[in-house]
Design an enzyme around this catalytic site. Sequence first.
Site, PDB file in Angstrom:
ATOM      1  N   SER A 142     -16.075   1.997  -5.839  1.00 24.18           N
ATOM      2  CA  SER A 142     -15.178   3.077  -6.268  1.00 24.18           C
ATOM      3  C   SER A 142     -16.044   4.170  -6.868  1.00 24.18           C
ATOM      4  CB  SER A 142     -14.225   2.514  -7.329  1.00 24.18           C
ATOM      5  OG  SER A 142     -13.571   3.551  -8.022  1.00 24.18           O
ATOM      6  N   TYR A 155     -12.581  -2.396 -14.949  1.00 27.47           N
ATOM      7  CA  TYR A 155     -12.692  -2.041 -13.526  1.00 27.47           C
ATOM      8  C   TYR A 155     -14.047  -1.377 -13.264  1.00 27.47           C
ATOM      9  CZ  TYR A 155     -11.155   0.148  -9.083  1.00 27.47           C
ATOM     10  OH  TYR A 155     -11.017   0.552  -7.775  1.00 27.47           O
TER      11      TYR A 155
HETATM   12  N1  LIG Z   1      -6.620   3.225  -4.082  1.00 29.56           N
HETATM   13  C1  LIG Z   1      -7.583   3.855  -4.710  1.00 29.56           C
HETATM   14  O1  LIG Z   1      -7.395   4.964  -5.216  1.00 29.56           O
HETATM   15  C2  LIG Z   1      -8.973   3.238  -4.765  1.00 29.56           C
HETATM   16  C3  LIG Z   1     -10.024   4.043  -5.203  1.00 29.56           C
HETATM   17  C4  LIG Z   1     -11.313   3.516  -5.252  1.00 29.56           C
HETATM   18  C5  LIG Z   1     -11.540   2.215  -4.858  1.00 29.56           C
HETATM   19  N2  LIG Z   1     -10.498   1.444  -4.436  1.00 29.56           N
HETATM   20  C6  LIG Z   1     -10.805   0.078  -4.026  1.00 29.56           C
HETATM   21  O2  LIG Z   1     -10.450  -0.082  -2.670  1.00 29.56           O
HETATM   22  C7  LIG Z   1     -10.103  -1.453  -2.432  1.00 29.56           C
HETATM   23  C8  LIG Z   1      -8.737  -1.503  -1.761  1.00 29.56           C
HETATM   24  O3  LIG Z   1      -7.806  -0.901  -2.650  1.00 29.56           O
HETATM   25  P1  LIG Z   1      -6.335  -0.463  -2.188  1.00 29.56           P
HETATM   26  O4  LIG Z   1      -6.110   0.891  -2.728  1.00 29.56           O
HETATM   27  O5  LIG Z   1      -6.138  -0.736  -0.754  1.00 29.56           O
HETATM   28  O6  LIG Z   1      -5.495  -1.484  -3.064  1.00 29.56           O
HETATM   29  P2  LIG Z   1      -4.065  -2.142  -2.769  1.00 29.56           P
HETATM   30  O7  LIG Z   1      -3.600  -2.621  -4.097  1.00 29.56           O
HETATM   31  O8  LIG Z   1      -3.209  -1.203  -1.994  1.00 29.56           O
HETATM   32  O9  LIG Z   1      -4.420  -3.379  -1.830  1.00 29.56           O
HETATM   33  C9  LIG Z   1      -5.280  -4.390  -2.298  1.00 29.56           C
HETATM   34  C10 LIG Z   1      -5.116  -5.611  -1.419  1.00 29.56           C
HETATM   35  O10 LIG Z   1      -5.995  -6.633  -1.934  1.00 29.56           O
HETATM   36  C11 LIG Z   1      -5.243  -7.820  -2.047  1.00 29.56           C
HETATM   37  N3  LIG Z   1      -5.779  -8.650  -3.137  1.00 29.56           N
HETATM   38  C12 LIG Z   1      -5.679  -8.399  -4.462  1.00 29.56           C
HETATM   39  N4  LIG Z   1      -6.233  -9.407  -5.141  1.00 29.56           N
HETATM   40  C13 LIG Z   1      -6.684 -10.300  -4.240  1.00 29.56           C
HETATM   41  C14 LIG Z   1      -7.327 -11.558  -4.341  1.00 29.56           C
HETATM   42  N5  LIG Z   1      -7.614 -12.101  -5.529  1.00 29.56           N
HETATM   43  N6  LIG Z   1      -7.662 -12.216  -3.193  1.00 29.56           N
HETATM   44  C15 LIG Z   1      -7.360 -11.677  -1.993  1.00 29.56           C
HETATM   45  N7  LIG Z   1      -6.731 -10.493  -1.834  1.00 29.56           N
HETATM   46  C16 LIG Z   1      -6.397  -9.813  -2.961  1.00 29.56           C
HETATM   47  C17 LIG Z   1      -3.809  -7.396  -2.336  1.00 29.56           C
HETATM   48  O11 LIG Z   1      -2.880  -8.422  -2.032  1.00 29.56           O
HETATM   49  C18 LIG Z   1      -3.690  -6.166  -1.436  1.00 29.56           C
HETATM   50  O12 LIG Z   1      -3.277  -6.506  -0.140  1.00 29.56           O
HETATM   51  C19 LIG Z   1     -10.150  -2.141  -3.787  1.00 29.56           C
HETATM   52  O13 LIG Z   1     -11.387  -2.805  -3.934  1.00 29.56           O
HETATM   53  C20 LIG Z   1     -10.050  -0.990  -4.763  1.00 29.56           C
HETATM   54  O14 LIG Z   1     -10.612  -1.298  -6.011  1.00 29.56           O
HETATM   55  C21 LIG Z   1      -9.223   1.928  -4.381  1.00 29.56           C
END
Ligand SMILES: NC(=O)c1ccc[n+]([C@@H]2O[C@H](COP(=O)([O-])OP(=O)(O)OC[C@H]3O[C@@H](n4cnc5c(N)ncnc54)[C@H](O)[C@@H]3O)[C@@H](O)[C@H]2O)c1
Length: 266
Positions: A142, A155
Amino acid sequence: MSRMSGKVALITGAGSGMGRVHAVRLAQEGADIIALDLAEDALAETAARVRAQGRHIFTAIADVRDLVATTAAADAGVAELGRLDTVVANAGVTENVGSSWTIDEDLWERSIAVNLTGVWHTVRAGVAALSVAGGSVIIISSTAGLGAAPGAAHYSAAKHAVVGLARTLARELGERSIRVNTVHPGAVDTAMTLNPTTFARLRPDLSDPRAEDIVDVLAARHLLPVPWVESVDVSNAVLFLASDEARYITGTQLVVDAGSTEKRAS
Ligand SMILES: NC(=O)c1ccc[n+]([C@@H]2O[C@H](COP(=O)([O-])OP(=O)(O)OC[C@H]3O[C@@H](n4cnc5c(N)ncnc54)[C@H](O)[C@@H]3O)[C@@H](O)[C@H]2O)c1
């Protein structure tokens, strides 16, 4: 297009959000997918979308906090699809809760367990099968893994830590021609950012803020005139790093944030 033709990619958190979009995008380019997540119905929807691209998919419920379950799921997927070329450690959780010294211990432990240890479990499960030259490990960090995230130290600490893990892995796996890189999204259009809690945090002046109410707040953080990055833009970065186009790129951090990191620094 077939930038992933003949390749198999393991993706965690593939049941929704960016993980699902990564699965579909890689499938569009010819990859078969091993998709892990927590819920069967979400994985079923991802499977339908991957199959609509004419590709194979293996799905399994596996919590990345559980090394045995994650390894068993990865092994079963590789057994079914025959090989493994790409590992995308994408599963993550966050919650913006308050100053570092006020964070609840359970929340801290959960963030480290999913966002750091879960990534290590995923890589540990995948690397043994990544025996082919040209393998690629992509860890989703991130912008909070490159700079401070006030209100989310649990985080930010985990997302910084995976950079150290990735750089070390890049050193260890280079001689096997396996590349390891991190991707650093800024605000993305998934439920992790576009949710009522975030709306309320960014617009405390409104009683019932919606997504449209945070557009200007988020856009002001970017060099480019957009409020957030679309999931597919992150998937395109993942695709590039997974493909042979990135064959000599390892140990790097690829930022996909509409310029927020640069704007914060300058
Ligand atoms: N959305 C943002 O703004 C953003 C920004 C920077 C980084 N990220 C990173 O991108 C990645 C994806 O994020 P996203 O926005 O798609 O999130 P999201 O919450 O939309 O989806 C996350 C997915 O991971 C799954 N998950 C959560 N915990 C889990 C576990 N213990 N085991 C297996 N699966 C698990 C959830 O069920 C979900 O399907 C993450 O690592 C997040 O930290 C997101």
